[in-house]
Write an enzyme that holds these catalytic residues in place. Structure first.
Site, PDB file in Angstrom:
ATOM      1  N   GLU A 170     -16.610 -19.384 -15.199  1.00  0.00           N
ATOM      2  CA  GLU A 170     -16.224 -20.248 -14.252  1.00  0.00           C
ATOM      3  C   GLU A 170     -17.251 -21.317 -14.095  1.00  0.00           C
ATOM      4  OE1 GLU A 170     -17.617 -17.966 -10.283  1.00  0.00           O
ATOM      5  OE2 GLU A 170     -15.619 -17.093  -9.908  1.00  0.00           O
ATOM      6  N   GLU A 257      -9.793 -13.498 -12.517  1.00  0.00           N
ATOM      7  CA  GLU A 257     -11.294 -12.295 -11.365  1.00  0.00           C
ATOM      8  C   GLU A 257     -10.663 -12.945 -10.277  1.00  0.00           C
ATOM      9  OE1 GLU A 257     -14.881 -13.490 -12.757  1.00  0.00           O
ATOM     10  OE2 GLU A 257     -15.407 -13.680 -10.461  1.00  0.00           O
TER      11      GLU A 257
END
Ligand code: MG
Length: 342
Positions: A170, A257
């Site tokens: 991320e 995710e």
């Protein structure tokens, strides 16, 4: 060979010859090899336009669980846990989240690598897919370490259809075109030296939400998808709109995710929004890994504190989220496992 082994061999040799008389071909099929696994069924996963497809070019959605950061949840990185996730949760995919900062790979590369390879080996053994995730928010500052890590993984496992690479978990508030994209291209170049064909999953700025931005300036590679991360208590229709824009641009997305908590991993569960997101996953045949297999006292952790690290969890060891998601994954993948004989 020691003497006792020789005597044993003399005793066993007639029996071995008898057993081998029907087939002396070393490639003869053993009973255990006749079992078909998830990976036998779907083979090498790849993109076709904005779809993720199997070896026969049929759209496929894999659903399973992400493990927690390896430096904190590493006791769940074991074969027994992976086997339980396949057999009891019906997971067709598990994500190994190699923690990088905060006492992770940067501090203990061999220890974290060993946890990840334990999970990869387990997934290969039980015939499911594995996402190898560089779980970092600042991977662009650790390019050389990421290249070294993925070189090791691709060299060792590049010929296995089980493996997918997630090169940047991320990114935060950094540029796609001048930071995340060039970082990803540099890592992909290393992977492709050893593995020309397995799926590579690429993150985008704003915690892998700016998939529309990445889609306007995509990476040139035959098998790249973009990770779409969301937490249903925080991210809503505006993020689904960005995802649709990316899909409409022609890139493939992969939900490597997501959580049914708030973005912090904790907070309340919004069941209405969760239902909308799970419908979205189904509508676009997206694959998903839920965050996470961890026995922590926070909403997104699937297990209650103290749950055994080796699977075999009783119902009362599962959290509210874990109970909900296990049921969903079992429903998603029920048909897949019904058609397999393990
Ligand atoms: Mg390959």
């Amino acid at each position: 060979m020691i003497q006792s082994d020789k005597r044993m061999l003399a005793l066993l040799l007639p029996l071995l010859l008898l057993c081998s008389c029907k087939s002396t071909d070393s490639t003869s099929v053993q009973p255990s090899q006749t079992k078909r696994t998830v990976v036998d069924q779907f083979g090498l996963i790849h993109t076709k336009g904005n779809k993720i497809v199997d070896k026969n070019d049929n759209p496929v959605a894999l659903h399973g669980m992400s493990l927690f950061w390896s430096q904190w949840g590493g006791n769940f990185y074991n074969e027994s846990c992976v086997r339980w996730l396949r057999d009891d949760w019906n997971c067709t995919i598990v994500r190994a989240a190699c923690g990088v900062e905060s006492g992770g790979y940067l501090t203990n590369p061999q220890a974290e690598l060993a946890k990840v390879t334990t999970v990869i080996d387990a997934c290969i053994k039980v015939g499911i897919y594995v996402v190898v995730d560089w779980h970092d928010h600042n991977a662009h500052n650790h390019l050389e370490q990421a290249k070294g890590f993925f070189q090791t993984i691709a060299q060792k496992y590049g010929d296995k259809p089980n493996v997918m690479y997630e090169v940047f978990n991320e990114p935060m508030q950094v540029s796609w075109s001048t930071v995340v994209k060039p970082y990803s291209e540099a890592v992909i170049k290393v992977i492709r030296q050893y593995d020309p064909d397995n799926l590579i999953i690429v993150g985008s700025p704003t915690w892998s939400q700016d998939v529309d931005v990445a889609a306007r300036d995509p990476i040139v590679d035959p098998n790249v998808a973009y990770s779409l991360h969301f937490y249903t208590g925080t991210h809503r229709q505006s993020l689904r709109n960005k995802a649709m824009a990316a899909l409409n641009s022609g890139v493939a997305l992969f939900v490597s995710e997501y959580g049914i908590s708030e973005a912090s991993g904790d907070g309340v569960i919004d069941y209405n929004e969760t239902a909308l997101w799970l419908s979205f996953i189904d509508q676009y045949t997206l694959s998903s890994c839920n965050w996470s297999i961890m026995d922590k006292n926070e909403t997104s952790a699937a297990l209650k504190p103290g749950a055994t690290p080796t699977g075999n969890w009783r119902d009362e060891e599962l959290s509210v989220s874990g109970t909900y998601i296990r049921s969903r994954i079992r429903a998603w993948n029920g048909e897949v496992f019904k058609n397999l004989n393990h």
